[in-house]
Write a protein that holds these residues in place. Structure first.
Motif, PDB file in Angstrom:
ATOM      1  N   PRO A  42     -40.325   1.971  -7.498  1.00  0.00           N
ATOM      2  CA  PRO A  42     -39.987   3.409  -7.511  1.00  0.00           C
ATOM      3  C   PRO A  42     -38.599   3.695  -6.960  1.00  0.00           C
ATOM      4  O   PRO A  42     -38.071   4.787  -7.153  1.00  0.00           O
ATOM      5  N   GLN A  43     -37.999   2.697  -6.284  1.00  0.00           N
ATOM      6  CA  GLN A  43     -36.650   2.880  -5.762  1.00  0.00           C
ATOM      7  C   GLN A  43     -35.618   3.035  -6.875  1.00  0.00           C
ATOM      8  O   GLN A  43     -34.489   3.467  -6.633  1.00  0.00           O
ATOM      9  N   LEU A  44     -36.001   2.657  -8.103  1.00  0.00           N
ATOM     10  CA  LEU A  44     -35.082   2.777  -9.235  1.00  0.00           C
ATOM     11  C   LEU A  44     -35.086   4.171  -9.855  1.00  0.00           C
ATOM     12  O   LEU A  44     -34.267   4.444 -10.731  1.00  0.00           O
ATOM     13  N   GLU A  45     -35.995   5.030  -9.433  1.00  0.00           N
ATOM     14  CA  GLU A  45     -36.008   6.398  -9.965  1.00  0.00           C
ATOM     15  C   GLU A  45     -34.737   7.118  -9.541  1.00  0.00           C
ATOM     16  O   GLU A  45     -34.290   6.999  -8.394  1.00  0.00           O
ATOM     17  N   LEU A  46     -34.170   7.882 -10.467  1.00  0.00           N
ATOM     18  CA  LEU A  46     -32.912   8.568 -10.172  1.00  0.00           C
ATOM     19  C   LEU A  46     -33.072   9.582  -9.038  1.00  0.00           C
ATOM     20  O   LEU A  46     -32.143   9.778  -8.250  1.00  0.00           O
ATOM     21  N   SER A  47     -34.235  10.219  -8.946  1.00  0.00           N
ATOM     22  CA  SER A  47     -34.455  11.183  -7.870  1.00  0.00           C
ATOM     23  C   SER A  47     -34.470  10.485  -6.513  1.00  0.00           C
ATOM     24  O   SER A  47     -33.952  11.014  -5.521  1.00  0.00           O
ATOM     25  N   TYR A  48     -35.027   9.274  -6.463  1.00  0.00           N
ATOM     26  CA  TYR A  48     -35.047   8.503  -5.210  1.00  0.00           C
ATOM     27  C   TYR A  48     -33.631   8.076  -4.832  1.00  0.00           C
ATOM     28  O   TYR A  48     -33.219   8.182  -3.677  1.00  0.00           O
ATOM     29  N   LEU A  49     -32.887   7.581  -5.829  1.00  0.00           N
ATOM     30  CA  LEU A  49     -31.515   7.152  -5.567  1.00  0.00           C
ATOM     31  C   LEU A  49     -30.648   8.319  -5.123  1.00  0.00           C
ATOM     32  O   LEU A  49     -29.796   8.173  -4.241  1.00  0.00           O
ATOM     33  N   SER A  50     -30.879   9.494  -5.726  1.00  0.00           N
ATOM     34  CA  SER A  50     -30.098  10.673  -5.367  1.00  0.00           C
ATOM     35  C   SER A  50     -30.359  11.089  -3.926  1.00  0.00           C
ATOM     36  O   SER A  50     -29.443  11.503  -3.208  1.00  0.00           O
ATOM     37  N   ALA A  51     -31.627  10.972  -3.498  1.00  0.00           N
ATOM     38  CA  ALA A  51     -31.967  11.330  -2.119  1.00  0.00           C
ATOM     39  C   ALA A  51     -31.341  10.349  -1.132  1.00  0.00           C
ATOM     40  O   ALA A  51     -30.933  10.729  -0.032  1.00  0.00           O
ATOM     41  N   LYS A  52     -31.264   9.075  -1.541  1.00  0.00           N
ATOM     42  CA  LYS A  52     -30.658   8.071  -0.663  1.00  0.00           C
ATOM     43  C   LYS A  52     -29.141   8.180  -0.639  1.00  0.00           C
ATOM     44  O   LYS A  52     -28.515   8.161   0.417  1.00  0.00           O
ATOM     45  N   SER A  53     -28.562   8.265  -1.844  1.00  0.00           N
ATOM     46  CA  SER A  53     -27.097   8.330  -1.953  1.00  0.00           C
ATOM     47  C   SER A  53     -26.732   8.922  -3.311  1.00  0.00           C
ATOM     48  O   SER A  53     -27.024   8.298  -4.338  1.00  0.00           O
ATOM     49  N   PRO A  54     -26.109  10.092  -3.366  1.00  0.00           N
ATOM     50  CA  PRO A  54     -25.709  10.687  -4.641  1.00  0.00           C
ATOM     51  C   PRO A  54     -24.794   9.780  -5.458  1.00  0.00           C
ATOM     52  O   PRO A  54     -24.893   9.745  -6.683  1.00  0.00           O
ATOM     53  N   VAL A  55     -23.934   9.037  -4.779  1.00  0.00           N
ATOM     54  CA  VAL A  55     -23.033   8.125  -5.489  1.00  0.00           C
ATOM     55  C   VAL A  55     -23.818   6.990  -6.135  1.00  0.00           C
ATOM     56  O   VAL A  55     -23.520   6.566  -7.256  1.00  0.00           O
ATOM     57  N   LEU A  56     -24.855   6.510  -5.450  1.00  0.00           N
ATOM     58  CA  LEU A  56     -25.684   5.435  -5.992  1.00  0.00           C
ATOM     59  C   LEU A  56     -26.414   5.899  -7.242  1.00  0.00           C
ATOM     60  O   LEU A  56     -26.563   5.139  -8.210  1.00  0.00           O
ATOM     61  N   GLU A  57     -26.870   7.154  -7.239  1.00  0.00           N
ATOM     62  CA  GLU A  57     -27.526   7.705  -8.432  1.00  0.00           C
ATOM     63  C   GLU A  57     -26.556   7.734  -9.609  1.00  0.00           C
ATOM     64  O   GLU A  57     -26.905   7.331 -10.726  1.00  0.00           O
ATOM     65  N   ILE A  58     -25.339   8.194  -9.353  1.00  0.00           N
ATOM     66  CA  ILE A  58     -24.329   8.264 -10.409  1.00  0.00           C
ATOM     67  C   ILE A  58     -24.011   6.869 -10.943  1.00  0.00           C
ATOM     68  O   ILE A  58     -23.902   6.650 -12.149  1.00  0.00           O
ATOM     69  N   PHE A  59     -23.871   5.905 -10.022  1.00  0.00           N
ATOM     70  CA  PHE A  59     -23.547   4.531 -10.433  1.00  0.00           C
ATOM     71  C   PHE A  59     -24.660   3.941 -11.293  1.00  0.00           C
ATOM     72  O   PHE A  59     -24.389   3.302 -12.319  1.00  0.00           O
ATOM     73  N   PHE A  60     -25.907   4.146 -10.894  1.00  0.00           N
ATOM     74  CA  PHE A  60     -27.030   3.603 -11.662  1.00  0.00           C
ATOM     75  C   PHE A  60     -27.114   4.264 -13.030  1.00  0.00           C
ATOM     76  O   PHE A  60     -27.421   3.604 -14.031  1.00  0.00           O
ATOM     77  N   ALA A  61     -26.826   5.564 -13.096  1.00  0.00           N
ATOM     78  CA  ALA A  61     -26.805   6.257 -14.386  1.00  0.00           C
ATOM     79  C   ALA A  61     -25.718   5.668 -15.284  1.00  0.00           C
ATOM     80  O   ALA A  61     -25.926   5.470 -16.492  1.00  0.00           O
ATOM     81  N   ALA A  62     -24.557   5.362 -14.702  1.00  0.00           N
ATOM     82  CA  ALA A  62     -23.472   4.755 -15.473  1.00  0.00           C
ATOM     83  C   ALA A  62     -23.854   3.353 -15.949  1.00  0.00           C
ATOM     84  O   ALA A  62     -23.501   2.945 -17.058  1.00  0.00           O
ATOM     85  N   VAL A  63     -24.596   2.613 -15.126  1.00  0.00           N
ATOM     86  CA  VAL A  63     -25.074   1.281 -15.515  1.00  0.00           C
ATOM     87  C   VAL A  63     -26.004   1.394 -16.721  1.00  0.00           C
ATOM     88  O   VAL A  63     -25.907   0.613 -17.675  1.00  0.00           O
ATOM     89  N   LEU A  64     -26.909   2.356 -16.671  1.00  0.00           N
ATOM     90  CA  LEU A  64     -27.813   2.564 -17.802  1.00  0.00           C
ATOM     91  C   LEU A  64     -27.024   2.922 -19.067  1.00  0.00           C
ATOM     92  O   LEU A  64     -27.360   2.484 -20.171  1.00  0.00           O
ATOM     93  N   GLY A  65     -25.974   3.711 -18.901  1.00  0.00           N
ATOM     94  CA  GLY A  65     -25.159   4.071 -20.052  1.00  0.00           C
ATOM     95  C   GLY A  65     -24.368   2.898 -20.596  1.00  0.00           C
ATOM     96  O   GLY A  65     -24.167   2.792 -21.811  1.00  0.00           O
ATOM     97  N   ALA A  66     -23.945   1.998 -19.719  1.00  0.00           N
ATOM     98  CA  ALA A  66     -23.145   0.856 -20.149  1.00  0.00           C
ATOM     99  C   ALA A  66     -23.961  -0.162 -20.932  1.00  0.00           C
ATOM    100  O   ALA A  66     -23.401  -0.975 -21.679  1.00  0.00           O
ATOM    101  N   LEU A  67     -25.288  -0.137 -20.787  1.00  0.00           N
ATOM    102  CA  LEU A  67     -26.128  -1.064 -21.537  1.00  0.00           C
ATOM    103  C   LEU A  67     -25.983  -0.805 -23.030  1.00  0.00           C
ATOM    104  O   LEU A  67     -25.887   0.346 -23.462  1.00  0.00           O
ATOM    105  N   PRO A  68     -25.971  -1.849 -23.849  1.00  0.00           N
ATOM    106  CA  PRO A  68     -25.874  -1.655 -25.307  1.00  0.00           C
ATOM    107  C   PRO A  68     -27.032  -0.790 -25.830  1.00  0.00           C
ATOM    108  O   PRO A  68     -28.153  -0.897 -25.363  1.00  0.00           O
ATOM    109  N   GLY A  69     -26.729   0.051 -26.797  1.00  0.00           N
ATOM    110  CA  GLY A  69     -27.733   0.965 -27.333  1.00  0.00           C
ATOM    111  C   GLY A  69     -27.691   2.310 -26.626  1.00  0.00           C
ATOM    112  O   GLY A  69     -26.902   2.526 -25.693  1.00  0.00           O
ATOM    113  N   CYS A  70     -28.553   3.205 -27.079  1.00  0.00           N
ATOM    114  CA  CYS A  70     -28.557   4.566 -26.529  1.00  0.00           C
ATOM    115  C   CYS A  70     -29.775   4.836 -25.646  1.00  0.00           C
ATOM    116  O   CYS A  70     -29.993   5.963 -25.222  1.00  0.00           O
TER     117      CYS A  70
END
Length: 278
Positions: A73-101
């Motif tokens: 559950p630590q991978l949920e964006l809401s959890y990451l946002s509560a821990k660190s807003p920058v970490l949430e943004i970074f993980f979202a960018a990682v998901l976007g960088a993966l091939p495909g949509c």
């Protein structure tokens, strides 16, 4: 329309049927295109591409994500946002960088549910290359990885800047607006598609990756490419039809929006709902 109604061709029952089944217009239109000889080939190609190049990757990515957050559950964006807003943004960018949509769809879905910030949306959409990443990695892997890294960095920076300028719920529907949205629980018809997807997902993923890496199917047999296109078109038409039957389409949300979670919750059903909608 008035004349037809007056002479009995359009009855109140038929009007009610059309009103309650607006979504069926889409599969009906596709069937008409398949029935017209001059449109058949291009329709099959378009449907097959939509299934193999989008739907299959969306289903696989969503399935991996939902199972991952169940055990981590630590991978949920809401959890990451509560821990660190920058970490949430970074993980979202990682998901976007993966091939495909698939990664972009995950973040957008989480944003509409209030689990991700607006900056995460900007980050994932900035970082993503979509299906073009497969072709770039297949032909120029070094340049492809470089561009993906640049997209990851730029996406993260843009997301952080956007969250600094706007509230996290910027452009998200308010609770009052969400309260008036119609709740749809289309579980029975979705369950019909489950065994079909369970049978088709593995071979479809193999075909999708081969297509992404520009493999010529004609080398495996004269009619291999044609058979694959017909199979992909049939699956695309099937998913659209299941989506059309998932609700009556009596409101704007039911016609255009994804369906709400079923009750009781099911990861597989939710993956299929989101995939059919996409």
């Amino acid at each position: 329309m008035i004349l037809l109604s007056q002479i009995g061709f359009i009855t109140p029952a038929s009007k009610r049927f059309v009103s309650q089944n607006k979504r069926l217009l889409l599969p009906l239109f596709l069937l008409v295109c398949l029935a017209v000889p001059s449109l058949r080939e291009i329709t099959i190609t378009a449907l097959s591409d939509a299934f193999f190049q989008v739907s299959v990757f969306v289903a696989a990515t969503l399935l991996i994500y939902y199972y991952a957050i169940e055990h981590l559950p630590q991978l949920e964006l809401s959890y990451l946002s509560a821990k660190s807003p920058v970490l949430e943004i970074f993980f979202a960018a990682v998901l976007g960088a993966l091939p495909g949509c698939g990664g972009a769809i995950i973040v957008v879905t989480q944003f509409t549910k209030g689990q991700a910030s607006f900056g995460a949306i900007v980050a994932v959409l900035t970082a993503t290359m979509g299906d073009a990443a497969f072709l770039l990695l297949a032909t120029r892997p070094t340049e492809g990885l470089t561009i993906m890294a640049i997209g990851l960095v730029v996406g993260t920076l843009c997301g952080v800047i956007v969250n600094a300028l706007h509230a996290k719920d910027f452009l998200r529907p308010t609770k009052q607006e969400q309260k008036h949205q119609v709740k749809v629980l289309p579980t029975s018809i979705i369950k019909i598609s489950k065994p079909v997807w369970m049978f088709a997902i593995i071979p479809s993923l193999i075909i999708a990756f081969l297509i992404a890496f520009n493999v010529d199917f004609d080398q495996f047999g004269k009619y291999t490419g044609t058979s694959i296109s017909i199979f992909g078109a049939a699956m695309a038409l099937f998913t659209v039809t299941i989506w059309a039957y998932s609700s009556k389409g009596e409101s704007y949300k039911e016609v255009t929006s994804e369906d709400d979670e079923c009750n009781p919750p099911s990861k597989i059903i939710k993956v299929l709902q989101d995939t059919h909608f996409v």
